[in-house]
Write an enzyme that holds these catalytic residues in place. Sequence first.
Site, PDB file in Angstrom:
ATOM      1  N   LEU A   1       8.953   0.377  51.055  1.00 40.48           N
ATOM      2  CA  LEU A   1       9.696   0.713  52.252  1.00 40.48           C
ATOM      3  C   LEU A   1      11.190   1.139  52.182  1.00 40.48           C
ATOM      4  O   LEU A   1      11.799   0.165  51.466  1.00 40.48           O
ATOM      5  CB  LEU A   1       9.551  -0.610  53.290  1.00 40.48           C
ATOM      6  CG  LEU A   1       8.148  -1.360  53.527  1.00 40.48           C
ATOM      7  CD1 LEU A   1       8.430  -2.710  54.250  1.00 40.48           C
ATOM      8  CD2 LEU A   1       7.405  -0.080  54.286  1.00 40.48           C
TER       9      LEU A   1
ATOM     10  N   CYS B   1      18.530 -10.087  47.256  1.00 40.87           N
ATOM     11  CA  CYS B   1      17.061 -10.016  47.469  1.00 40.87           C
ATOM     12  C   CYS B   1      16.154 -10.130  46.039  1.00 40.87           C
ATOM     13  O   CYS B   1      15.010 -10.372  46.140  1.00 40.87           O
ATOM     14  CB  CYS B   1      16.598  -8.753  48.274  1.00 40.87           C
ATOM     15  SG  CYS B   1      16.934  -7.352  47.343  1.00 40.87           S
TER      16      CYS B   1
ATOM     17  N   GLU C   1      13.543 -12.489  47.122  1.00 34.76           N
ATOM     18  CA  GLU C   1      14.120 -13.591  48.308  1.00 34.76           C
ATOM     19  C   GLU C   1      13.182 -13.458  49.481  1.00 34.76           C
ATOM     20  O   GLU C   1      13.307 -14.574  50.398  1.00 34.76           O
ATOM     21  CB  GLU C   1      15.372 -12.992  48.335  1.00 34.76           C
ATOM     22  CG  GLU C   1      16.303 -13.836  49.438  1.00 34.76           C
ATOM     23  CD  GLU C   1      17.763 -13.118  49.746  1.00 34.76           C
ATOM     24  OE1 GLU C   1      18.648 -13.874  49.380  1.00 34.76           O
ATOM     25  OE2 GLU C   1      17.833 -12.040  50.090  1.00 34.76           O
TER      26      GLU C   1
ATOM     27  N   ASP D   1       7.113  -3.438  46.869  1.00 33.73           N
ATOM     28  CA  ASP D   1       8.601  -4.183  47.143  1.00 33.73           C
ATOM     29  C   ASP D   1       8.548  -5.737  46.556  1.00 33.73           C
ATOM     30  O   ASP D   1       9.519  -6.700  46.986  1.00 33.73           O
ATOM     31  CB  ASP D   1       8.714  -4.262  48.713  1.00 33.73           C
ATOM     32  CG  ASP D   1       9.192  -2.992  49.545  1.00 33.73           C
ATOM     33  OD1 ASP D   1      10.057  -2.691  48.938  1.00 33.73           O
ATOM     34  OD2 ASP D   1       8.465  -2.523  50.434  1.00 33.73           O
TER      35      ASP D   1
ATOM     36  N   HIS E   1      18.456  -6.484  57.139  1.00 32.16           N
ATOM     37  CA  HIS E   1      18.254  -7.965  57.170  1.00 32.16           C
ATOM     38  C   HIS E   1      19.954  -8.451  57.686  1.00 32.16           C
ATOM     39  O   HIS E   1      20.654  -7.928  57.233  1.00 32.16           O
ATOM     40  CB  HIS E   1      18.191  -8.539  55.843  1.00 32.16           C
ATOM     41  CG  HIS E   1      16.533  -8.441  55.366  1.00 32.16           C
ATOM     42  ND1 HIS E   1      15.979  -7.952  54.377  1.00 32.16           N
ATOM     43  CD2 HIS E   1      15.554  -8.724  56.056  1.00 32.16           C
ATOM     44  CE1 HIS E   1      14.763  -7.829  54.098  1.00 32.16           C
ATOM     45  NE2 HIS E   1      14.350  -8.563  55.299  1.00 32.16           N
TER      46      HIS E   1
HETATM   47  C1  CIR Z   1      11.935  -3.809  52.440  1.00 32.91           C
HETATM   48  O1  CIR Z   1      12.020  -2.852  53.237  1.00 32.91           O
HETATM   49  O2  CIR Z   1      11.299  -4.872  52.849  1.00 32.91           O
HETATM   50  C2  CIR Z   1      12.379  -3.707  51.033  1.00 32.91           C
HETATM   51  N1  CIR Z   1      12.054  -2.253  50.633  1.00 32.91           N
HETATM   52  C3  CIR Z   1      13.702  -4.101  50.799  1.00 32.91           C
HETATM   53  C4  CIR Z   1      13.765  -5.582  51.016  1.00 32.91           C
HETATM   54  C5  CIR Z   1      15.247  -6.047  50.553  1.00 32.91           C
HETATM   55  N2  CIR Z   1      15.257  -7.548  50.883  1.00 32.91           N
HETATM   56  C6  CIR Z   1      16.496  -8.187  51.012  1.00 32.91           C
HETATM   57  O3  CIR Z   1      17.477  -7.488  50.967  1.00 32.91           O
HETATM   58  N3  CIR Z   1      16.540  -9.387  50.984  1.00 32.91           N
END
Ligand code: CIR
Length: 259
Positions: free
Chosen positions: A23, A254, A71, A66, A167
Amino acid sequence: MHLLPPFTRALMRRPAANFGEGLTSSGHLGAPNYALALQQHDAYAQALRDCGLEVAILRPDERFPDGHFVEDPFVIFRDLAFHCRSGAPSREQEGESLKPHLARLRIVEPPPDARIDGGDVLFCADRVLVGISARSNRAGFMALRAALRSIKRDIRVDPVPFSGLLHLKSGLTELAPGILIRDPALQTDYDLGWAQVIDLPPEEGYAADVMPVNDTLFIAANCPRAFEAASQHCGRVITLDLSEFVKMDGGLTCLSLRY
Ligand code: CIR
């Protein structure tokens, strides 16, 4: 004393070759480069080892593009691992694949209507902030608060409705006890009056996701204002270039679960 005890371990997952199918809202930054992402991931893991942590790195899992953003599926507090269920359907099952590797912890399952991403959960020195976002809802907040209170009865856990970023920790983290660092893109009515807030210039907004690891602070590379603030308040500062993960909306915190 900080709410979180010193970290001794970290869990990571190596990005899968299809990680560019994850994503993202940052398509304008271009497609990520896999080889460079692996190099950046290696450097991150090594920096954690240099802080004395035992780092376990799981194999890539192409079912979850992903899935290296480990995290998000769990929040760990002392011996408790709260299994989050992401508000993003493609990420809902990621936690199942991590569970066997957290077996030494007590895993708590959320109720079916609870949605939360670990990226929305910020442990400060004396309280926990939980972002209410497209990924995390009030049922998730209440379930997490109850789980944390089962361990520490008087723990303060505040809901923080916000907009502007994926987030909460994408735009707000704690640099040092009582000192927050913020991306001006984060909008919230939550009262931050209890803290000193350092606002970054918009072009350095990504650096608002800082990661304290015991006596070291990890921050994004090439962000001079953030580096200056970090150096002023923290003994040891490590910078990491995560350009390929930025393209997938990934923050610095993350890529690991620290506990
Ligand atoms: C998402 O949209 O879920 C992932 N592409 C990115 C998640 C990043 N997570 C975070 O910074 N804790």
